[in-house]
Each structure stands twice: as C-alpha cells, then as structure tokens.
Design an enzyme around this catalytic site. Structure first.
Site, PDB file in Angstrom:
ATOM      1  CB  SER A   5      -0.976  -0.038   1.184  1.00  0.00           C
ATOM      2  OG  SER A   5      -2.000   0.914   1.031  1.00  0.00           O
ATOM      3  CG  ASP A  21      -7.303  -3.273  -2.427  1.00  0.00           C
ATOM      4  OD1 ASP A  21      -7.909  -2.389  -1.791  1.00  0.00           O
ATOM      5  OD2 ASP A  21      -6.075  -3.429  -2.372  1.00  0.00           O
ATOM      6  CG  HIS A  55      -5.555  -2.703   0.892  1.00  0.00           C
ATOM      7  ND1 HIS A  55      -5.002  -2.340  -0.321  1.00  0.00           N
ATOM      8  CD2 HIS A  55      -4.933  -1.933   1.833  1.00  0.00           C
ATOM      9  CE1 HIS A  55      -4.100  -1.382  -0.122  1.00  0.00           C
ATOM     10  NE2 HIS A  55      -4.036  -1.131   1.165  1.00  0.00           N
TER      11      HIS A  55
END
Length: 281
Positions: free
Chosen positions: A147, A224, A258
C-alpha cells in the site's frame, strides 16, 4: 542501536531495535529477521515498507515472511512507517497524515520537515546502520512493501536503481499525485502548490520523466476496496511501464482484498523472486 527484543523463529532470530535517527530527529524502532545462515556468514537483505497506520510490528506478525526468509537465507529489515514521539508533529484525528503515514518522502514544509524525512531514513540511514552492525552484506539489498509502503518501495527503487537488486509491491499506491491519500499527504509534507516536488515521489510520474528499473513485480487483489476507490491505480503504472519499456509483472489476484491475508498468501513467491536477484554472484 539498542536491541530490545529477540525471538527465535525458523532457526533464526526476530530482533527489534531502537536508535536515535539523525534523519528523523527522534527515537526510531525497527525489526530485523536474521535467518539461521547469518550465524556463520553475512546475508543479503530484503527491506519491507509497511502501509498507513502500521508500525514495524504488522508485517513481522501477520505476513509469515520469516519462514521463507529462513529457507532462502535472507535477512528481513522492517522499519517503522513514520517518526514517533511526543515532539513529533501529528494529526491525531486522521489516519492518513502524520504518525503512521510518513509516505516515505522527505518533507519540506513546516512543521513536518523537522522529523518527516523518511526517504533518507529508509534509503540511507537505516541501511548504513544495519550493514555496520549486523551480519548483512553491504549493498546487497532488495525492497518490497504494501500500500503506502508499496509506493515507498517503487519510488526507492526508481530513484536509486543502483541500490536495489529487485523491487516488488502488494497493492501499491501507484499514482499518489492523483489520489486522495497522496494528495492529502503531499499537500502537507511538500507544499500544496509544489507539484514538481510531488512528481519526484510518484512512481508513475518518475517513470514518465525517465526513471527506470528493469523489472517490477506487483500483486493486486481484485476485491481490494481501495482499488475501486481509485487510491491505487495500477492501470496507470502499467501504462507508464509499457510506454517506457519497463517489464511490469502486474498480477491481478481474483477475490483478494487489501489485508495481510492477501500478503501472506503470496509473500513466499515475492521472497523467492527477490532471492533469485539477491543470491546471484
């Protein structure tokens, strides 16, 4: 650097350290997994940069990476995501700015510039500290992250391609100048109107402006939630790499989100990918 924890895992040791950072002007904490091979020889290192709200603790507890690092004989270096301490500027009502959200940039704007120098910390200060004090080979390192940390891994490799043997990322923020997370942090850290400075910490913009890394591995889950919100924009990274002849292996993984459940599923493949580059003579 002061060792504050040591846990035996998979024949090696998961250690935690603190030290005063000259770059960030505060006490910093980081973890290093030393595989069993490090007892008799120096080993290469894989640096892992974590995402928003994380510390060094998330990846070492949730990813299951140490098992694979032990198999390949690679050290894992896991820094914090931002400076810490009472004297460090923060926005406590926001998870995406301040502590836990350093974005791996060198801030130029007050009050952030005093402490938020994370790019220099993870590319210069921490590697020098590691290589001088632990059985880790000097200059033999790769980088990965998740991320915000995936963004960090990409820009570190693109800005310093000679320093890293390989780069990969999970769910990276590919185009921070064009998403809410990046715009919020870059406005604060780099200045609202300093778009040229923003571009120097954006993987898509760096590639468009001539930065080059021969090969990049990215895993992105199709379920995600931040993908559909437009925070990640892997398609922009794909286009930039295609335009400039960079081999991007973008793997859209069906149904994954995610979280670290996603990372734990594929971390073994990423470590094998880096091992191939790190263990080449």
């Amino acid at each position: 650097m002061k060792q504050i924890e040591s846990i035996k895992e998979f024949g090696g040791f998961l250690n935690r350290y603190t030290h005063f950072s000259d770059a960030c002007q505060c006490e910093m904490t980081f973890s290093v997994y030393l595989p069993p091979q490090a007892e008799t020889q120096s080993v290469p290192a894989l640096y892992w940069l974590s995402g928003l709200t994380c510390t060094d603790d998330n990846v070492r507890v949730k990813a299951g990476a140490q098992r694979y690092a032990a198999e390949h004989g690679i050290a894992l270096v896991m820094p914090d995501t931002s400076p810490r301490g009472e004297e460090v500027s923060d926005e406590p009502d926001r998870y995406d700015l301040g502590k836990g959200a350093g974005f791996y940039v060198n801030a130029t704007q007050e009050p952030w510039s005093k402490h938020y120098q994370m790019f220099d910390y993870v590319t210069i200060e921490l590697p020098n500290l590691i290589e001088q004090n632990l059985p880790v080979l000097a200059g033999v390192k790769s980088i990965s992250g998740h991320s915000m940390g995936g963004h960090g891994a990409l820009i570190c490799a693109l800005k310093n391609p000679e320093d890293f043997r390989s780069v990969s990322a999970f769910s990276p923020i590919c185009h921070p100048t064009q998403c809410g997370w990046g715009q919020g942090c870059f406005s604060a850290y780099l200045g609202e109107n300093n778009q040229q400075d923003w571009a120097t910490y954006d993987a898509v913009e760096l590639i468009a402006n001539g930065a080059y890394f021969e090969q990049i591995l990215v895993d992105q889950g199709t379920a995600d939630e931040f993908l559909t919100e437009g925070q990640l924009q892997p398609e922009s990274l794909q286009k930039a790499c295609d335009d400039k002849g960079i081999r991007l292996q973008l793997r859209m993984q069906e149904g994954y989100d995610h979280s670290y459940h996603f990372i734990a599923t594929f971390i073994g493949e990423h470590i094998a990918y880096h091992a191939k580059a790190l263990l080449q003579k």
